[in-house]
Design an enzyme around this catalytic site. Structure first.
Site, PDB file in Angstrom:
ATOM      1  N   GLN A 210       5.069 -23.723  25.600  1.00 39.83           N
ATOM      2  CA  GLN A 210       4.712 -22.603  26.456  1.00 39.83           C
ATOM      3  C   GLN A 210       5.511 -21.577  26.680  1.00 39.83           C
ATOM      4  O   GLN A 210       5.167 -20.693  27.552  1.00 39.83           O
ATOM      5  CB  GLN A 210       5.013 -23.644  27.846  1.00 39.83           C
ATOM      6  N   PHE A 241       2.736 -29.368  30.708  1.00 40.02           N
ATOM      7  CA  PHE A 241       3.359 -29.774  31.841  1.00 40.02           C
ATOM      8  C   PHE A 241       4.712 -29.518  32.250  1.00 40.02           C
ATOM      9  O   PHE A 241       5.414 -30.306  32.949  1.00 40.02           O
ATOM     10  CB  PHE A 241       2.856 -31.333  31.968  1.00 40.02           C
ATOM     11  N   GLU A 245       8.174 -26.132  27.684  1.00 39.48           N
ATOM     12  CA  GLU A 245       8.820 -24.830  28.196  1.00 39.48           C
ATOM     13  C   GLU A 245      10.019 -24.661  27.362  1.00 39.48           C
ATOM     14  O   GLU A 245      10.256 -23.418  26.732  1.00 39.48           O
ATOM     15  CB  GLU A 245       9.101 -25.010  29.555  1.00 39.48           C
ATOM     16  N   ARG A 323      15.253 -24.932  42.775  1.00 33.56           N
ATOM     17  CA  ARG A 323      13.826 -25.043  43.521  1.00 33.56           C
ATOM     18  C   ARG A 323      13.770 -26.358  44.297  1.00 33.56           C
ATOM     19  O   ARG A 323      12.905 -26.280  45.438  1.00 33.56           O
ATOM     20  CB  ARG A 323      12.764 -25.241  42.535  1.00 33.56           C
ATOM     21  N   ARG A 355       5.984 -30.077  35.919  1.00 28.70           N
ATOM     22  CA  ARG A 355       4.955 -29.666  37.032  1.00 28.70           C
ATOM     23  C   ARG A 355       5.616 -30.020  38.518  1.00 28.70           C
ATOM     24  O   ARG A 355       5.807 -31.037  38.870  1.00 28.70           O
ATOM     25  CB  ARG A 355       3.610 -30.339  36.822  1.00 28.70           C
ATOM     26  N   PHE A 357       8.573 -28.541  38.856  1.00 30.22           N
ATOM     27  CA  PHE A 357      10.029 -28.174  38.750  1.00 30.22           C
ATOM     28  C   PHE A 357      10.620 -28.983  39.789  1.00 30.22           C
ATOM     29  O   PHE A 357      10.613 -30.191  39.606  1.00 30.22           O
ATOM     30  CB  PHE A 357      10.079 -26.677  38.967  1.00 30.22           C
ATOM     31  N   ALA A 527       5.711 -22.147  36.229  1.00 31.75           N
ATOM     32  CA  ALA A 527       5.925 -21.978  37.780  1.00 31.75           C
ATOM     33  C   ALA A 527       4.638 -21.536  38.381  1.00 31.75           C
ATOM     34  O   ALA A 527       4.497 -21.005  39.246  1.00 31.75           O
ATOM     35  CB  ALA A 527       7.007 -20.681  37.968  1.00 31.75           C
ATOM     36  N   GLU A 762       0.614 -26.201  39.832  1.00 32.88           N
ATOM     37  CA  GLU A 762       1.619 -27.227  40.408  1.00 32.88           C
ATOM     38  C   GLU A 762       1.384 -27.696  41.615  1.00 32.88           C
ATOM     39  O   GLU A 762       1.965 -28.902  41.829  1.00 32.88           O
ATOM     40  CB  GLU A 762       3.121 -26.519  40.004  1.00 32.88           C
TER      41      GLU A 762
END
Ligand code: MTE
Ligand code: QUE
Ligand code: MOS
Length: 834
Positions: A210, A241, A245, A323, A355, A357, A527, A762
């Site tokens: 990602q 997902f 990342e 988050r 997904r 976060f 994000a 998300e």
């Protein structure tokens, strides 16, 4: 007949509607032609790579001997920590070795990479690597980490008002601990990379990532080459997902180290089991909370301490915690709040983005607290939600960002009506109590929860994107951005934005494989900002090109076609047209230019019209040496979240929604059936309605898995036992809601984001929390009707961990059944995770 003829008609209608153009890979996916990393044909001399990893959660490496592996015929090389040029990586903190040397900190931590000419030789070679381990004590729970002060980053606070004082003066309080488990990403394509060594030390990396830019950087540093010597390409992912990342980067580095050492192409594709064992999951959380409220259920104060299990290394956990803290309010105004967060360092795989976060953890907390409040004040939880919902006069978040373009009250009201919430609540209560209709004493529950998901990276510098748009002389377009297609449809959305700008059919626009040589310094596709950032950059590039084409079209209007460059450029008989600035993408006040249906139309004040085909205009531009390519950079405006004070504008906007879930619990097995789900969301003006609906339903069902059946089980050594689909239960089609209604409201008022759209990736996942609160509602309804509840007590609050597995549901329904077993287990207790 009628039934059969309808389907193709509908399909044709969908394809014709640019607002619902099909996914750009729909045909190649269903025909098996889509190319993933491991579908690349093997090239001459290409090596298969495999990983040797720790079987212990924490151990010293006493001895590591690769010689026996190298003696296996067909084994070509083995790479260890000594071969890594810069043996440290990490998205936020560089605290993780690429290949561990003296010590390992989780089961699955890599100590060697073996490469061989065949898969059989590789398998043999992997077993021949000799490692002598000295087992060390491991930290396996948040509680152990807290006791040992084993932390990642420092404790942070987001606060408003005086939560401690407000709690003390609150007429009512609830307190509790919420245990939240992790979840595996379960992408269908495992982590994978193929690396081709190119001339002069360069490396071409094809990665299922990602974050191509980070993968480029990690590969370069591990191999000791410059960033400019590495190109990372990510054509598409079979799901990410969040799991690809950060953690795709070391996988690519392993293959790159082999490619660099051998000068041969190298391929590393993890098996599902290895992938599940090695890679980190959604962070487990433990949340201790107190909430104060008045007799109506109005929230006065929330005080919460969030601990996340970060696993062995930092990865993205501190940003995930942030988050989570920023979503503890969710849809509700909390005048006094203190939320503290601390990431713990444990001996598990480093947990990572998934997904939502941290968002789902914060939202699960407040949505379950609201259910508690409702029980205490004896009101329907929906009434407590509506009472506390952000709205006029109560629109300030605890972090000091005002909730603008707020559609939550409308969403609550509309869905309440549409799903007949009140009538069904009464019906469920009656059904639960009616032994004639419910002979097995099953318990039904209903819950309507909300989401208000902040869109933007909370780390400001990530909120930028760039795009390259190339027009070709047949009137087609190639677009390259930093966005990675992982199934979510970002390519189709960007194509639609570009096509709309040029007035072309979406089929004229190709989105090219994501590559760091075309788009550098990109942010991860994460994000939910993929379309926002990259679509906006692409749009900006298109506008610059449109301005040049408009200026040219206006000039061409006054030139007879026989003098156009297509007739004269080869001879050089006519002066070239040079277009200046000063013309907008839509022409001038005097001459309006429109791009539509493949034709460019110039209309003057008198209404007289001139038209030129889009492709012809592009050719004229080229022949007049006017650029028909453009690169653009976009950054999200007005962000100002200060991590040190925990205050400021963290998000450009919020994607909002509500969902009502009805469940039925089997009293004998604890099985959860989701009888009906109704979803209503605000996604602004969707760029592609069909893809957004796919994100809504897919995200919801994925979240249901995390909340109900997906249980990660580790053995006493910290090894994941549930590392395959036979032991780890993701939702199947049988688990999807029996009745599943999803819809979007029309909101054309979101002017801050590209094309008035809102991110959809998300947010829908967080609505599945309604399934878990509905399960809890069903359990609490069953318990409060039990004779064992002492009279005079207005509510019995039953804690329910995530995931609400069948066993936990049974424990909730019939704690007495488990009491004897638990007493015996206590005696045997060896501290293993359940
Ligand atoms: N949808 C599919 N089909 N596959 C995925 O891997 N990832 C999700 C979401 N939807 C994902 C998906 C996650 S975690 C994010 S952040 C967003 O898509 C990223 O893409 P976007 O920003 O383009 O929405
Ligand atoms: C949401 C996200 C991410 C995030 C913040 C969010 C994310 C991510 C980072 C991040 C933070 C600090 C860094 C960095 C990345 O923050 O995906 O490189 O130094 O990678 O609110 O999805
Ligand atoms: Mo998504 S968790 O931001 O990759």
């Amino acid at each position: 007949m009628a039934e059969h003829s309808e389907a193709p008609g509908r399909l044709a209608a969908i394809i014709a509607d640019p607002g619902s153009a099909p996914h750009d890979s729909s045909v190649t996916h269903v025909t098996g032609k889509s190319e993933y990393v491991d579908d690349r044909p093997m090239v001459k001399g290409e090596l298969h790579c495999g990983l040797v990893y720790s079987p212990y959660a924490h151990a010293r490496v006493r001895r590591l001997d690769i010689a026996p592996a190298l003696a296996v015929p067909g084994v070509v090389c083995a790479v260890t920590a000594a071969d890594v040029a810069h043996n440290a990586w990490g998205t936020i903190f560089q605290d993780q070795p690429i290949i561990a040397a003296a010590e390992v900190n989780f089961v699955g931590e890599v100590v060697a990479v073996v490469a061989a000419e065949t898969k059989e030789a590789l398998a043999k070679g992997l077993t021949e690597v000799v490692v002598e381990w000295e087992k060390l004590p491991a930290i396996r729970t948040v509680a152990e980490a807290v006791a040992a002060k084993s932390f990642i980053g420092s404790e942070r606070t987001i606060a408003t008002g005086d939560a401690v004082a407000a709690l003390a003066r609150s007429p009512h309080r609830v307190a509790g601990t919420l245990e939240i488990g992790g979840a595996d990403h379960f992408y269908l394509e495992s982590q994978a990379a193929v690396v081709y060594p190119r001339e002069d030390g360069q490396l071409e990396v094809h990665s299922s990532t990602q974050h191509p830019t980070e993968t480029q950087h990690v590969v370069a540093e591990a191999c000791g080459v410059r960033f400019s010597d590495v190109v990372c390409i990510a054509k598409r992912l079979g799901g990410g997902f969040g799991g690809k990342e950060s953690q795709a980067a070391p996988i690519a580095a392993y293959a790159a180290l082999v490619a660099k050492q051998t000068g041969r192409a190298a391929r590393l594709v993890l098996s599902k089991d290895d992938d599940m064992i090695i890679t980190g999951k959604r962070n487990p959380f433990r949340i201790e909370y107190q909430c104060g409220f008045d007799a109506d259920g109005r929230i006065i104060a929330l005080d919460a301490m969030l601990h996340a299990d970060g696993g062995a290394y930092a990865d993205l956990s501190t940003a995930i915690m942030e988050r989570a803290m920023l979503h503890c309010d969710n849809a509700y105004f909390i005048p006094n709040m203190r939320v503290r967060g601390q990431v713990c360092r444990t001996n598990f795989h480093p947990h990572t983005a998934f997904r939502g976060f941290g968002g789902p953890k914060g939202v699960a907390l407040i949505e379950s607290v609201i259910e508690d409040i409702a029980r205490v004040v004896d009101r329907d939880a929906l009434d407590v939600r509506v009472l506390n919902c952000y709205g006029p006069g109560q629109d300030m978040t605890p972090y000091g960002q005002r909730v603008e373009d707020n559609h939550l009250p409308e969403l609550f009201a509309t869905l309440t009506e549409r799903c007949a919430y009140r009538a069904r609540r009464a019906e469920i209560a009656a059904w639960n109590a009616d032994r004639a209709r419910n002979p097995d004493g099953h318990s039904r529950g209903l819950s309507l929860t909300a989401v208000k998901f902040g869109i933007s990276f909370t780390t400001r510098f990530l909120n930028q994107g760039n795009a390259l748009v190339n027009l070709h002389r047949d009137g087609t377009v190639q677009v390259s951005t930093g966005a990675v297609e992982m199934g979510q449809g970002v390519n189709a959305r960007i194509a639609a934005i570009v096509a709309e700008q040029f007035g072309l059919p979406t089929g004229s626009v190709r989105i090219m494989p994501t590559s760091t040589e075309k788009n550098a310094n990109t942010s991860p596709t994460a994000a939910s900002t993929g379309t926002d950032i990259n679509g906006a950059a692409a749009l900006q590039a298109c506008e610059t090109i449109c301005a040049r084409l408009s200026a040219l079209a206006i000039r061409l209007r006054s030139i007879p076609p026989e003098s156009w460059a297509k007739k004269t450029a080869g001879l050089g008989t006519m002066p070239e047209i040079a277009v200046g600035s000063g013309v907008s993408p839509r022409g001038t006040d005097e001459q309006r230019v429109e791009f539509r249906n493949g034709v460019v139309t110039v209309t003057d004040r008198s209404g007289s019209v001139f038209t030129v085909g889009f492709a012809e205009l592009v050719r004229e531009a080229y022949l007049n040496r006017i650029s028909v390519s453009e690169y653009a950079h976009y950054s999200i405006p007005d962000l100002g979240f200060d991590k040190l004070t925990g205050k400021g504008r963290a998000f450009l906007y919020f994607t909002q929604g509500v969902a009502a879930s009805e469940v039925e619990l089997d009293r004998d097995t604890g099985e959860v059936k989701v009888r009906r789900v109704d979803i209503l969301m605000d996604m602004g003006r969707p760029v592609n309605h069909a893809l957004d609906m796919g994100q809504v339903m897919g995200g919801f069902v994925q979240g249901m898995g995390w909340l109900t059946t997906e249980h990660l089980v580790y053995d006493g050594n910290g090894k994941l036992l549930s590392h395959s689909p036979s032991t780890y239960k993701i939702p199947s089609v049988q688990d999807t809601p029996r009745v599943f209604n999803a819809d979007l409201i029309f909101n054309h008022g979101n002017s801050v984001n590209v094309r008035g759209s809102k991110a959809s990736g998300e947010p829908p996942l967080l609505l599945s929390i309604s399934v878990w609160t509905a399960v809890r509602d069903a359990i609490m309804s069953a318990r409060s009707s039990d004779a064992s509840v002492s009279s005079g007590q207005h509510a019995q609050l039953v804690p329910l961990a995530i995931p609400a597995t069948a066993e936990r549901v049974l424990r909730g329904l019939s704690p007495q059944m488990f009491a004897a077993w638990d007493a015996r287990d206590m005696q045997v207790a060896n501290g293993g995770q359940q």
